[in-house]
Motif scaffolding. Structure first.
Motif, short mmCIF file in Angstrom:
data_model
loop_
_atom_site.label_atom_id
_atom_site.label_comp_id
_atom_site.label_asym_id
_atom_site.label_seq_id
_atom_site.Cartn_x
_atom_site.Cartn_y
_atom_site.Cartn_z
N ASN A 1 5.94 -8.39 -4.17
CA ASN A 1 5.15 -8.41 -3.04
C ASN A 1 3.56 -8.57 -3.65
OD1 ASN A 1 7.16 -7.96 -1.23
ND2 ASN A 1 6.78 -5.75 -1.09
N LEU B 1 0.22 -7.97 -0.22
CA LEU B 1 -0.22 -6.59 -0.13
C LEU B 1 -1.92 -6.86 -0.22
CD1 LEU B 1 1.60 -4.56 -2.92
CD2 LEU B 1 1.99 -4.93 -0.51
N LEU C 1 -3.58 -3.66 3.13
CA LEU C 1 -2.83 -2.37 3.19
C LEU C 1 -3.42 -1.36 3.77
CD1 LEU C 1 -1.65 -1.08 -0.52
CD2 LEU C 1 -0.31 -1.84 1.23
N TYR D 1 2.41 3.18 -0.07
CA TYR D 1 3.21 2.09 0.27
C TYR D 1 4.28 2.17 -0.79
CZ TYR D 1 4.36 -2.98 0.19
OH TYR D 1 5.06 -4.05 0.23
#
Length: 194
Positions: free
Chosen positions: A52, A58, A61, A68
């Motif tokens: 990711n 990301l 966020l 997370y």
């Protein structure tokens, strides 16, 4: 460029190593999974986090990286448990000679598997509503909720981190934010189901 990537990898490896005990403790407390399976789940979650980050997913966020990553681990655990449940032997192993005899408890289990998707969809809708509301909240509320509910920080720690006068100020702000959250939640639910 190569130096920057390897530095990021070192930091990511350090982060994953630092999170391990906390994540394992939470998963052990919440789910019934063996330590060997937890190790596999943690490894898969670490790879998912790396992918990711690598794929640029990301960039925005709404929580800390720690929160997370815990959510990634929880999702991987649920996926693992879902795979385990989907193996439903319909025949009683003790009756190998009569293969037409179904076990009633396994029929119930099979029925639950069929309705699981409906429940997951309802939960998914609820999570989307909550996320929508959280994204629309002021940063102060996001910080208080993040610290209190996701990171399990004390009100004193939240006060120090986000510049509140003291722990009582955090409690007051949390109460006000909960009121805002409830109002928005009820408003959305009335629009959707009203």
């Amino acid at each position: 460029m190569v130096k920057e990537i390897s530095l990021q990898n070192i930091e990511l490896n350090r982060f994953i190593s630092d999170e391990e005990n906390k994540v394992f403790a939470y998963l052990r407390k919440t789910f019934s999974v063996s330590d060997d399976d937890l190790s596999d789940i943690y490894q898969e979650s670490s790879v998912a986090l790396f992918m990711n980050i690598r794929d640029g997913k990301l960039t925005n966020l709404t929580s800390s990286l720690s929160t997370y990553f815990l959510r990634v681990c929880i999702n991987q655990t649920l996926k693992f448990l879902g795979k385990q449940k989907k193996v439903v032997p319909l025949f009683d192993d003790n009756r190998l000679t009569n293969k037409d005899s179904f076990r009633p408890d396994k029929i119930d289990e099979l029925y639950q598997l069929c309705t699981e998707d409906e429940e997951a969809e309802k939960i998914s809708r609820s999570e989307k509503i909550v996320l929508t509301i959280l994204e629309s909240m002021p940063d102060t509320c996001k910080n208080v909720f993040q610290g209190y509910y996701w990171d399990n920080l004390t009100t004193t720690t939240i006060a120090d981190m986000f510049g509140f006068a003291n722990a009582n100020s955090v409690k007051t702000q949390k109460y006000k934010c909960m009121q805002k959250f409830r109002n928005k939640y009820n408003e959305l639910m009335n629009r959707i189901y009203g």
